[in-house]
Enzyme design. Structure first.
Site, PDB file in Angstrom:
ATOM      1  N   HIS A  18      10.140   4.555   0.335  1.00  0.00           N
ATOM      2  CA  HIS A  18       9.864   3.863   1.546  1.00  0.00           C
ATOM      3  C   HIS A  18      10.000   2.200   1.169  1.00  0.00           C
ATOM      4  O   HIS A  18       9.453   1.847   0.080  1.00  0.00           O
ATOM      5  CB  HIS A  18       8.422   3.882   1.968  1.00  0.00           C
ATOM      6  CG  HIS A  18       8.357   5.411   2.908  1.00  0.00           C
ATOM      7  ND1 HIS A  18       7.113   5.521   3.660  1.00  0.00           N
ATOM      8  CD2 HIS A  18       9.245   6.186   2.895  1.00  0.00           C
ATOM      9  CE1 HIS A  18       7.248   6.745   4.380  1.00  0.00           C
ATOM     10  NE2 HIS A  18       8.481   6.971   3.938  1.00  0.00           N
ATOM     11  N   TYR A  57      -0.748   1.522   9.082  1.00  0.00           N
ATOM     12  CA  TYR A  57      -1.937   1.299   8.892  1.00  0.00           C
ATOM     13  C   TYR A  57      -2.681   0.585  10.056  1.00  0.00           C
ATOM     14  O   TYR A  57      -2.253  -0.501  10.395  1.00  0.00           O
ATOM     15  CB  TYR A  57      -2.355   0.188   7.703  1.00  0.00           C
ATOM     16  CG  TYR A  57      -2.147   0.941   6.140  1.00  0.00           C
ATOM     17  CD1 TYR A  57      -0.690   0.947   5.686  1.00  0.00           C
ATOM     18  CD2 TYR A  57      -3.041   1.115   5.501  1.00  0.00           C
ATOM     19  CE1 TYR A  57      -0.770   1.543   4.489  1.00  0.00           C
ATOM     20  CE2 TYR A  57      -3.027   1.629   4.233  1.00  0.00           C
ATOM     21  CZ  TYR A  57      -1.657   1.952   3.748  1.00  0.00           C
ATOM     22  OH  TYR A  57      -1.406   2.526   2.369  1.00  0.00           O
ATOM     23  N   PRO A  59      -9.460   4.466  -0.850  1.00  0.00           N
ATOM     24  CA  PRO A  59      -8.097   4.937  -0.591  1.00  0.00           C
ATOM     25  C   PRO A  59      -7.153   4.009  -0.064  1.00  0.00           C
ATOM     26  O   PRO A  59      -5.934   4.160  -0.060  1.00  0.00           O
ATOM     27  CB  PRO A  59      -7.828   6.243   0.091  1.00  0.00           C
ATOM     28  CG  PRO A  59      -9.298   6.209   0.615  1.00  0.00           C
ATOM     29  CD  PRO A  59     -10.412   5.519  -0.054  1.00  0.00           C
ATOM     30  N   LYS A 110      -4.268   3.170  -4.653  1.00  0.00           N
ATOM     31  CA  LYS A 110      -4.172   2.716  -6.130  1.00  0.00           C
ATOM     32  C   LYS A 110      -4.674   3.853  -7.095  1.00  0.00           C
ATOM     33  O   LYS A 110      -4.432   3.666  -8.309  1.00  0.00           O
ATOM     34  CB  LYS A 110      -4.998   1.303  -6.438  1.00  0.00           C
ATOM     35  CG  LYS A 110      -4.120   0.332  -5.462  1.00  0.00           C
ATOM     36  CD  LYS A 110      -3.073  -0.003  -6.496  1.00  0.00           C
ATOM     37  CE  LYS A 110      -2.153  -1.132  -5.809  1.00  0.00           C
ATOM     38  NZ  LYS A 110      -0.797  -0.944  -5.627  1.00  0.00           N
ATOM     39  N   TYR A 126       0.747  -4.073  -3.532  1.00  0.00           N
ATOM     40  CA  TYR A 126       0.783  -2.785  -2.838  1.00  0.00           C
ATOM     41  C   TYR A 126       2.030  -1.979  -3.783  1.00  0.00           C
ATOM     42  O   TYR A 126       1.927  -1.074  -4.318  1.00  0.00           O
ATOM     43  CB  TYR A 126       1.459  -2.693  -1.435  1.00  0.00           C
ATOM     44  CG  TYR A 126       1.079  -1.407  -0.835  1.00  0.00           C
ATOM     45  CD1 TYR A 126       0.060  -1.268   0.156  1.00  0.00           C
ATOM     46  CD2 TYR A 126       1.901  -0.268  -0.990  1.00  0.00           C
ATOM     47  CE1 TYR A 126      -0.013  -0.028   0.684  1.00  0.00           C
ATOM     48  CE2 TYR A 126       1.723   1.037  -0.633  1.00  0.00           C
ATOM     49  CZ  TYR A 126       0.913   0.964   0.474  1.00  0.00           C
ATOM     50  OH  TYR A 126       0.688   2.136   1.052  1.00  0.00           O
TER      51      TYR A 126
HETATM   52  C1  PHB Z   1      -1.950   9.259   1.459  1.00  0.00           C
HETATM   53  O1  PHB Z   1      -0.654   9.540   1.810  1.00  0.00           O
HETATM   54  O2  PHB Z   1      -2.523  10.255   1.310  1.00  0.00           O
HETATM   55  C2  PHB Z   1      -2.235   7.891   1.563  1.00  0.00           C
HETATM   56  C3  PHB Z   1      -1.150   6.931   1.626  1.00  0.00           C
HETATM   57  C4  PHB Z   1      -1.845   5.658   1.773  1.00  0.00           C
HETATM   58  C5  PHB Z   1      -2.977   5.382   1.475  1.00  0.00           C
HETATM   59  C6  PHB Z   1      -3.973   6.028   1.395  1.00  0.00           C
HETATM   60  C7  PHB Z   1      -3.640   7.394   1.358  1.00  0.00           C
HETATM   61  O3  PHB Z   1      -3.277   3.968   1.453  1.00  0.00           O
END
Ligand code: PHB
Length: 376
Positions: free
Chosen positions: A57, A186, A278, A282, A370
């Site tokens: 991505h 997000y 989460p 990280k 990120y």
């Molecule tokens: C996930 O795909 O489980 C995932 C992706 C991004 C995050 C947290 C979890 O910030």
């Protein structure tokens, strides 16, 4: 990963694992690999399946005020991320260790560590057959997670703990469905946060902010789909494709750091020393960065007998740990609904979201964190 890196450096190790191979390989965790993690997996011969099945991505979407805002990591940093489940990395690592003759003692129990303040520490445990065993070694790596036995084995008063507990959790699902968007979303809404992540073109990973004591039985599939769609509200609302939910669970949110991360010949790595919520994806990336530094220290020790690099381990890795702690706390604060938030706090939160999606400096700061700092 540590055992794999040590093997490549000609250093023997034994992994004492409480769980079964099936459990380790099926345990669902986050799924975003930093740029440096991807490079490391490739450079150490572990990247083949990831490069075939992982999803590269170039950015993410931040959604608020009913609109998607794109952050183009590739353009902002020259780097991309890889969406590939943590348990897929675990499968690849176990397969590589076993192929190279590595020792993973699955289903070990009653583990305790001793004499780690001497040059000959040891580990006592029962093997899968229930026989008492004692392993004597030069070093112990405490890679046994937040609830493991290594951190609590250190005498009281040696470590300082830093801690924050958040007043919410994430309800996570895996579903057999096509993705709602080509990249992760997000989403900050008045109803709470939602994250739309992926695992493959046919399997999606979605999360909803919920109460920390949320009862999963109160969330039948229809309620989950309805709430996910509601947290995509707005002008250009993407339409979710529903599918069969194959897994559901609630994840607590916490920030936690132990300082230092070493006591004598015991070195903590990963969740045994620090955890992150989460939101910044990280956790595994940090654990991998820890063991890269620890392996480097051990290589030096076995090459010329010097403890210098090992003695600098805590200070070195904690610098990265605190950057990730800050980033995960900040992403969490910016994206979630806080029940005690007053109208002023809410306006500031929206201003921050606007800043990081409309200013190049703001966007670049998020993007740099990120995709991850270099693993040097
Ligand atoms: C996930 O795909 O489980 C995932 C992706 C991004 C995050 C947290 C979890 O910030």
């Amino acid at each position: 990963m540590l055992s794999h890196l040590l093997h490549r450096a000609g250093i023997e190790s034994v992994i004492v694992e409480a769980r079964s191979r099936e459990y380790c390989e099926g345990r669902i965790r986050a799924g975003v690999l930093e740029h440096g993690t991807v490079d490391l997996l490739n450079a150490t011969g572990l990247g083949e399946r990831m490069m075939r099945e992982g999803l590269v991505h170039g950015g993410i979407y931040m959604r608020f005020g009913g609109k998607n805002h794109h952050l183009d990591f590739a353009e902002l940093t020259g780097k991309r991320i890889m969406v590939y489940g943590q348990h897929e990395v675990v499968k690849d690592l176990i397969a590589a260790r076993l192929k190279d003759g590595g020792q993973i003692l699955f289903e070990s129990s009653d583990v305790s560590i001793e004499r780690f303040d001497t040059a000959q520490p040891s580990i006592r445990f029962r093997d899968a057959a229930g026989n008492a065993q004692r392993l004597t070694c030069d070093f112990i790596a405490g890679c046994d997670g937040f609830h493991g036995i290594c951190r609590p084995s250190i005498p009281e008063g040696v470590f300082t703990f830093y801690d924050r507990i958040y007043p919410f959790a994430w309800l996570g699902i895996l579903a057999d469905a096509p993705p709602v968007c080509e990249e992760l979303i997000y989403s900050n809404t008045e109803r709470g946060f939602a994250l739309f992540s992926q695992r493959s073109p046919t399997v999606q990973r979605y999360y909803l902010q919920c109460r920390p004591d949320e009862d999963i039985n109160e969330w039948p599939d229809e309620r989950i789909w309805h709430e996910l769609q509601a947290r995509l509200e707005g002008e250009d609302a993407p339409q979710l494709a529903e599918g069969v939910i194959t897994q559901k669970g609630v994840t607590a949110m916490r920030s936690f750091v132990t300082e230092p991360m070493q006591y004598g010949r015991l070195f903590l790595a990963g969740d045994s020393a620090h955890i992150v919520p989460p939101t910044g994806a990280k956790g595994m990336n940090l654990a991998i960065a820890d063991v890269v530094a620890f392996a480097r220290g051990l290589e030096r020790y076995y090459r010329d007998g010097s403890m210098t690099t090992l003695d600098g381990y805590s200070e070195y890795v904690l610098n990265r740990v605190w950057k990730a702690e800050r980033f995960s706390w900040w992403m969490t604060s910016m994206l979630h609904r806080f029940d005690d938030q007053n109208p002023f706090d809410r306006k500031v939160q929206l201003a921050e979201l606007d800043y990081i999606t409309s200013s190049r400096a703001g966007a670049q700061s998020l993007a740099e964190n990120y995709v991850g700092f270099p693993m040097t």
